[in-house]
Design a protein around this motif. Structure first.
Motif, PDB file in Angstrom:
ATOM      1  N   SER A  30      -6.587   1.484   7.340  1.00 44.21           N
ATOM      2  CA  SER A  30      -6.729   1.772   5.655  1.00 44.21           C
ATOM      3  C   SER A  30      -6.836   3.599   5.716  1.00 44.21           C
ATOM      4  O   SER A  30      -6.590   4.039   5.204  1.00 44.21           O
ATOM      5  CB  SER A  30      -8.240   1.446   5.433  1.00 44.21           C
ATOM      6  OG  SER A  30      -9.359   2.959   6.214  1.00 44.21           O
ATOM      7  N   TRP A  31      -6.659   3.989   6.704  1.00 46.13           N
ATOM      8  CA  TRP A  31      -6.076   5.812   7.581  1.00 46.13           C
ATOM      9  C   TRP A  31      -5.207   5.804   7.128  1.00 46.13           C
ATOM     10  O   TRP A  31      -3.953   5.143   6.914  1.00 46.13           O
ATOM     11  CB  TRP A  31      -6.260   5.627   8.736  1.00 46.13           C
ATOM     12  CG  TRP A  31      -5.633   7.424   9.517  1.00 46.13           C
ATOM     13  CD1 TRP A  31      -6.970   7.820   9.781  1.00 46.13           C
ATOM     14  CD2 TRP A  31      -4.466   8.331   9.142  1.00 46.13           C
ATOM     15  NE1 TRP A  31      -6.386   9.354  10.733  1.00 46.13           N
ATOM     16  CE2 TRP A  31      -5.579   9.382   9.062  1.00 46.13           C
ATOM     17  CE3 TRP A  31      -3.359   7.883   8.385  1.00 46.13           C
ATOM     18  CZ2 TRP A  31      -4.251  10.734   9.608  1.00 46.13           C
ATOM     19  CZ3 TRP A  31      -2.554   8.911   8.975  1.00 46.13           C
ATOM     20  CH2 TRP A  31      -3.227  10.077   9.271  1.00 46.13           C
ATOM     21  N   TYR A  32      -4.979   6.894   6.417  1.00 46.84           N
ATOM     22  CA  TYR A  32      -3.937   7.356   5.525  1.00 46.84           C
ATOM     23  C   TYR A  32      -4.548   9.507   5.315  1.00 46.84           C
ATOM     24  O   TYR A  32      -5.818   9.597   5.001  1.00 46.84           O
ATOM     25  CB  TYR A  32      -3.964   6.773   3.452  1.00 46.84           C
ATOM     26  CG  TYR A  32      -4.359   7.136   2.508  1.00 46.84           C
ATOM     27  CD1 TYR A  32      -4.051   8.210   2.111  1.00 46.84           C
ATOM     28  CD2 TYR A  32      -5.913   6.726   2.299  1.00 46.84           C
ATOM     29  CE1 TYR A  32      -4.789   8.516   0.988  1.00 46.84           C
ATOM     30  CE2 TYR A  32      -6.659   6.671   1.819  1.00 46.84           C
ATOM     31  CZ  TYR A  32      -5.962   8.325   0.287  1.00 46.84           C
ATOM     32  OH  TYR A  32      -7.114   8.644  -0.157  1.00 46.84           O
ATOM     33  N   GLY A  83     -11.564   5.716   8.661  1.00 47.75           N
ATOM     34  CA  GLY A  83     -10.436   4.761   7.905  1.00 47.75           C
ATOM     35  C   GLY A  83     -10.545   5.842   6.782  1.00 47.75           C
ATOM     36  O   GLY A  83     -11.360   6.762   6.281  1.00 47.75           O
ATOM     37  N   GLY A  84      -9.771   5.558   5.366  1.00 51.03           N
ATOM     38  CA  GLY A  84     -10.136   6.182   4.233  1.00 51.03           C
ATOM     39  C   GLY A  84      -9.134   7.395   4.406  1.00 51.03           C
ATOM     40  O   GLY A  84      -7.780   7.860   5.502  1.00 51.03           O
ATOM     41  N   ALA A 113       0.811  -1.030   0.261  1.00 49.30           N
ATOM     42  CA  ALA A 113       0.090   0.310  -0.348  1.00 49.30           C
ATOM     43  C   ALA A 113       0.792   1.330   0.237  1.00 49.30           C
ATOM     44  O   ALA A 113       2.097   1.323   0.714  1.00 49.30           O
ATOM     45  CB  ALA A 113      -0.689   0.163   1.106  1.00 49.30           C
TER      46      ALA A 113
END
Length: 422
Positions: free
Chosen positions: A254-256, A310-311, A235
């Motif tokens: 999934s955090w970014y 998330g995300g 990722a």
């Protein structure tokens, strides 16, 4: 406040400091109000080099860095102390603790049973081979030989203890013969690498991956790492990655954010320097360098991000200095303290060439901002700028500061000082 009254007040505040070397939670502890701008008078002085790291073990403050001499608060007695020393949290008295460490100590972490973990660029401790990471007794400075972790190359720049687990970040590629790039978890007693925990960090196109700093939520469930990072597993992750560390593995979340994809001045493999969670773990703040001024980029800034969800995440707020680096951050709930060699805060439209922009406020070398808005608070003790603050340590009695200069709060304080929580 008069010195005797101040010492008594600090003694009362510090009664809740765990004695016996109990390991504290990660993240900075909560403080109900901002600290005084007048430093205490009893802290000792480091006479040369830089203080990079601070830790408290019971009623002892351990100080790490690159230095050779220390003086007591009265400046009458000088002690030979190479790269590490200790003093009394309540009275500032320089301890006899003096392990022999042959190179820089960049990070410290409190261990159980009156011990402290050291991370850095050293190769030996007390004459024994112990590259990059070690554990020593705070009572007598003896190396804990049962702790066998060693790195093969590189250095260790961040350490944190959570119960029976020790986390390490830096430029290393292996620990104890087990391949781990830049981030690892070990048994805190033996130093054995946790083989189920692999962050799988990489930095294709850069010289090497590096974790400059990391922090862990108070409940021990999440870890956020910053540094020369481009990928976590397969990722993409640019300079920052978050993991679920509550179980037996390092599970990438999934955090970014893509907020740090923008380039600052050329030559930085990473411009992120420190990250700290809030005392409740709901958010964290990143301190950055970059040698660039921009009202839209995160160069030379502090930025708050929410932990949950998330995300993709954008920063909740950004505090910009206008072209001067921030290296250290502390988050206490009542304030976010930032330190570097900045001249101004609230300065998104200023620069080194143009000077301060509209709305800028002078906060030389150290300052505090609102956790809610990111705007500068009125707290303004100032310090001699130098390269900058390298370490904050939040204790029940106040805020300890480590740097490379000898003026703090308009007083002489050689590279170490403490602002009390009145």
């Amino acid at each position: 406040m008069r010195p005797r009254l101040l010492t008594a007040a600090l003694g009362a505040a510090l009664l809740c400091v765990p004695l016996g070397g109990a390991t504290p939670a990660a993240a900075d502890p909560y403080q109900p109000r901002i600290v005084s701008a007048d430093p205490v008078d009893f802290t000792p002085h480091v006479l040369d080099g830089t203080v990079w790291a601070l830790a408290v073990v019971g009623d002892t403050v351990v100080v790490g860095g690159t230095f050779t001499k220390v003086q007591d608060s009265s400046r009458k007695h000088t002690y030979e102390r190479k790269n590490i020393f200790a003093y009394g949290l309540r009275d500032g008295a320089v301890r006899s603790f003096a392990p022999t460490v042959d190179a820089a100590v960049y990070t410290l972490a409190t261990g159980a049973n009156d011990t402290v973990y050291l991370g850095g660029a050293f190769k030996t401790v007390n004459g024994a081979a112990q590259r990059g990471i070690a554990r020593v007794s705070v009572d007598d400075g003896a190396r804990v030989s049962s702790f066998g972790a060693k790195i093969a190359f590189g250095d260790v720049r961040a350490l944190s203890v959570r119960g029976t687990r020790l986390y390490a970040g830096g430029t290393f590629s292996s620990i104890g013969g087990v391949r781990r790039t830049a981030l690892a978890r070990m048994n805190a007693a033996t130093g054995a690498v946790d083989t189920g925990f692999d962050a799988r960090l990489s930095a294709p196109g850069l010289a090497r991956a590096r974790v400059e700093h990391f922090d862990i939520t108070p409940d021990g469930s999440r870890l956020v790492a910053v540094g020369a990072i481009r990928r976590a597993g397969t990722a993409p992750r640019t300079q920052i990655a978050m993991y679920d560390v509550s179980g037996g593995s390092a599970t990438l979340m999934s955090w970014y954010t893509d907020a740090y994809e923008a380039e600052c001045m050329k030559g930085f493999d990473t411009y992120l320097r420190q990250v700290k969670f809030s005392p409740d773990g709901a958010y964290f703040v990143v301190a950055a360098t970059g040698r660039a001024s921009s009202p839209v980029k995160l160069c030379d800034s502090a930025a708050r991000f929410e932990t949950g969800g998330g995300g993709r995440h954008n920063p909740t707020w950004v505090q910009r200095t206008g072209g001067d680096s921030l290296y250290a951050v502390a988050v206490t709930g009542s304030a976010v303290y930032v330190g570097g060699h900045q001249r101004y805060l609230d300065n998104p439209h200023g620069s080194d060439a143009r000077g301060p922009g509209p709305g800028a406020v002078a906060r030389v070398g150290i300052g505090a901002v609102s956790p809610a808005t990111g705007r500068a608070l009125s707290w303004n003790p100032s310090r001699k700028r130098g390269v900058g603050v390298r370490s904050f340590l939040v204790v029940p009695g106040g805020l300890i500061v480590g740097s490379d200069t000898d003026e703090l709060g308009k007083e002489y304080h050689g590279r170490v000082g403490m602002f009390p929580l009145n």
